[in-house]
Design a protein around this motif. Structure first.
Motif, PDB file in Angstrom:
ATOM      1  N   ARG A  21      -7.675   2.113  -3.980  1.00  0.00           N
ATOM      2  CA  ARG A  21      -7.870   0.677  -4.150  1.00  0.00           C
ATOM      3  C   ARG A  21      -7.974  -0.054  -2.808  1.00  0.00           C
ATOM      4  O   ARG A  21      -8.865  -0.862  -2.604  1.00  0.00           O
ATOM      5  N   GLY A  22      -7.027   0.170  -1.922  1.00  0.00           N
ATOM      6  CA  GLY A  22      -7.082  -0.413  -0.586  1.00  0.00           C
ATOM      7  C   GLY A  22      -7.257  -1.912  -0.587  1.00  0.00           C
ATOM      8  O   GLY A  22      -6.489  -2.660  -1.214  1.00  0.00           O
ATOM      9  N   ARG A  23      -8.297  -2.387   0.097  1.00  0.00           N
ATOM     10  CA  ARG A  23      -8.515  -3.824   0.275  1.00  0.00           C
ATOM     11  C   ARG A  23      -9.218  -4.485  -0.919  1.00  0.00           C
ATOM     12  O   ARG A  23      -9.488  -5.685  -0.876  1.00  0.00           O
ATOM     13  N   THR A  24      -9.536  -3.718  -1.975  1.00  0.00           N
ATOM     14  CA  THR A  24     -10.127  -4.328  -3.159  1.00  0.00           C
ATOM     15  C   THR A  24      -9.149  -5.351  -3.731  1.00  0.00           C
ATOM     16  O   THR A  24      -7.969  -5.064  -3.912  1.00  0.00           O
ATOM     17  N   LEU A  81       0.637  -7.146   6.554  1.00  0.00           N
ATOM     18  CA  LEU A  81       1.150  -6.455   5.381  1.00  0.00           C
ATOM     19  C   LEU A  81       0.041  -6.010   4.433  1.00  0.00           C
ATOM     20  O   LEU A  81       0.313  -5.482   3.352  1.00  0.00           O
ATOM     21  N   ASN A  82      -1.208  -6.211   4.836  1.00  0.00           N
ATOM     22  CA  ASN A  82      -2.347  -5.844   3.992  1.00  0.00           C
ATOM     23  C   ASN A  82      -2.368  -4.340   3.736  1.00  0.00           C
ATOM     24  O   ASN A  82      -1.817  -3.545   4.507  1.00  0.00           O
ATOM     25  N   ASP A  83      -3.032  -3.942   2.659  1.00  0.00           N
ATOM     26  CA  ASP A  83      -3.102  -2.532   2.305  1.00  0.00           C
ATOM     27  C   ASP A  83      -3.918  -1.761   3.337  1.00  0.00           C
ATOM     28  O   ASP A  83      -4.680  -2.337   4.127  1.00  0.00           O
ATOM     29  N   ILE A  84      -3.774  -0.450   3.320  1.00  0.00           N
ATOM     30  CA  ILE A  84      -4.521   0.409   4.218  1.00  0.00           C
ATOM     31  C   ILE A  84      -6.016   0.263   3.954  1.00  0.00           C
ATOM     32  O   ILE A  84      -6.447   0.061   2.815  1.00  0.00           O
ATOM     33  N   ASP A  85      -6.806   0.334   5.000  1.00  0.00           N
ATOM     34  CA  ASP A  85      -8.263   0.317   4.879  1.00  0.00           C
ATOM     35  C   ASP A  85      -8.721   1.752   4.623  1.00  0.00           C
ATOM     36  O   ASP A  85      -8.672   2.593   5.514  1.00  0.00           O
ATOM     37  N   TYR A  86      -9.149   2.016   3.389  1.00  0.00           N
ATOM     38  CA  TYR A  86      -9.586   3.362   3.022  1.00  0.00           C
ATOM     39  C   TYR A  86     -11.022   3.655   3.443  1.00  0.00           C
ATOM     40  O   TYR A  86     -11.526   4.761   3.195  1.00  0.00           O
ATOM     41  N   PRO A 118     -12.020   8.230   6.669  1.00  0.00           N
ATOM     42  CA  PRO A 118     -13.439   8.028   7.026  1.00  0.00           C
ATOM     43  C   PRO A 118     -13.853   6.561   6.944  1.00  0.00           C
ATOM     44  O   PRO A 118     -13.818   5.955   5.885  1.00  0.00           O
ATOM     45  N   GLY A 119     -14.191   5.982   8.089  1.00  0.00           N
ATOM     46  CA  GLY A 119     -14.581   4.582   8.142  1.00  0.00           C
ATOM     47  C   GLY A 119     -13.427   3.610   8.000  1.00  0.00           C
ATOM     48  O   GLY A 119     -13.640   2.395   7.908  1.00  0.00           O
ATOM     49  N   GLY A 120     -12.183   4.120   7.968  1.00  0.00           N
ATOM     50  CA  GLY A 120     -11.027   3.251   7.747  1.00  0.00           C
ATOM     51  C   GLY A 120      -9.963   3.389   8.821  1.00  0.00           C
ATOM     52  O   GLY A 120     -10.270   3.634   9.997  1.00  0.00           O
ATOM     53  N   GLU A 121      -8.704   3.261   8.425  1.00  0.00           N
ATOM     54  CA  GLU A 121      -7.586   3.242   9.356  1.00  0.00           C
ATOM     55  C   GLU A 121      -6.872   4.585   9.415  1.00  0.00           C
ATOM     56  O   GLU A 121      -6.983   5.420   8.509  1.00  0.00           O
ATOM     57  N   VAL A 126      -1.826   1.411  10.657  1.00  0.00           N
ATOM     58  CA  VAL A 126      -1.130   0.653   9.618  1.00  0.00           C
ATOM     59  C   VAL A 126       0.324   0.427  10.018  1.00  0.00           C
ATOM     60  O   VAL A 126       0.860  -0.674   9.880  1.00  0.00           O
ATOM     61  N   LEU A 127       0.955   1.477  10.537  1.00  0.00           N
ATOM     62  CA  LEU A 127       2.347   1.367  10.979  1.00  0.00           C
ATOM     63  C   LEU A 127       2.496   0.307  12.062  1.00  0.00           C
ATOM     64  O   LEU A 127       3.438  -0.507  12.022  1.00  0.00           O
TER      65      LEU A 127
END
Length: 205
Positions: A21-24, A81-86, A118-121, A126-127
């Motif tokens: 889900r990530g940033r959705t 605090l945003n979710d991880i970028d997948y 891939p293409g994310g964080e 994130v930490l």
């Protein structure tokens, strides 16, 4: 001393079957709304909140709004605090990722700290932003009790940080929707009182 309640947002679509889900920006399901209300009631029975922070995504804001309401507090979103970028995995089912990126998915499950999505964080990125957010929050709240509503990825990493563990221990905890972890921070040190309390969540027809 500051008490920190780490709370995962309520249920959304995409948890079962699992989807990255990530940033959705997803709304709470009907069950997720009920979970947020039950968490509100459980927290107001046990604690008096002085501040409520959350990820800027809707599922966290709505959960945080419910939790903050008995205390007449304004929720404060924080981008750290945003979710991880997948990256390219975002929005895809676990089964789809397994077909297209089998080697990377194996690494994600066995040694997630060694890769960048891939293409994310990476987990270290994130930490870094999540602990920066936590330090900012603690600096503004030297005493009292604060709630932080975030995502499982952020909560996993903040628990690793509080326990003195590296992101290699990412899979050590498994935050449930609206699970509560109770941490205390005093004299630059964390004490863990509970992880992922869910006894307040009961099914309601």
């Amino acid at each position: 001393m500051t008490t920190i309640l780490l709370i995962r947002h309520g249920e959304v679509e995409g948890i079962t079957p699992p989807r990255f889900r990530g940033r959705t920006n997803l709304a709470l399901t009907k069950r997720g709304i009920t979970q947020a209300e039950q968490t509100r009631d459980a927290i107001s029975d046990r604690w008096v909140l002085n501040a409520v922070y959350c990820s800027p995504l809707t599922r966290c804001v709505r959960t945080a709004d419910a939790i903050a309401s008995p205390f007449k507090l304004d929720v404060m979103p924080h981008h750290g605090l945003n979710d991880i970028d997948y990256g390219t995995w975002q929005g895809k089912l676990l089964t789809e990722v397994a077909q297209r990126w089998p080697n990377e998915l194996t690494t994600w499950h066995s040694a997630p700290h060694t890769m960048r999505l891939p293409g994310g964080e990476s987990l270290y990125e994130v930490l870094a932003r999540a602990t920066d957010a936590l330090q900012t929050i603690l600096h503004a709240n030297h005493h009292g009790t604060i709630a932080i509503v975030a995502h499982d990825s952020v909560i996993r990493l903040l628990l690793c940080h509080a326990l003195g563990l590296s992101p290699a221990s990412y899979w050590l905890t498994s935050p449930s929707p609206c699970g509560i972890s109770d941490l205390h921070f005093h004299e630059d040190r964390f004490t863990i009182h509970s992880i992922n309390e869910t006894q307040h969540l009961t099914e309601r027809e």
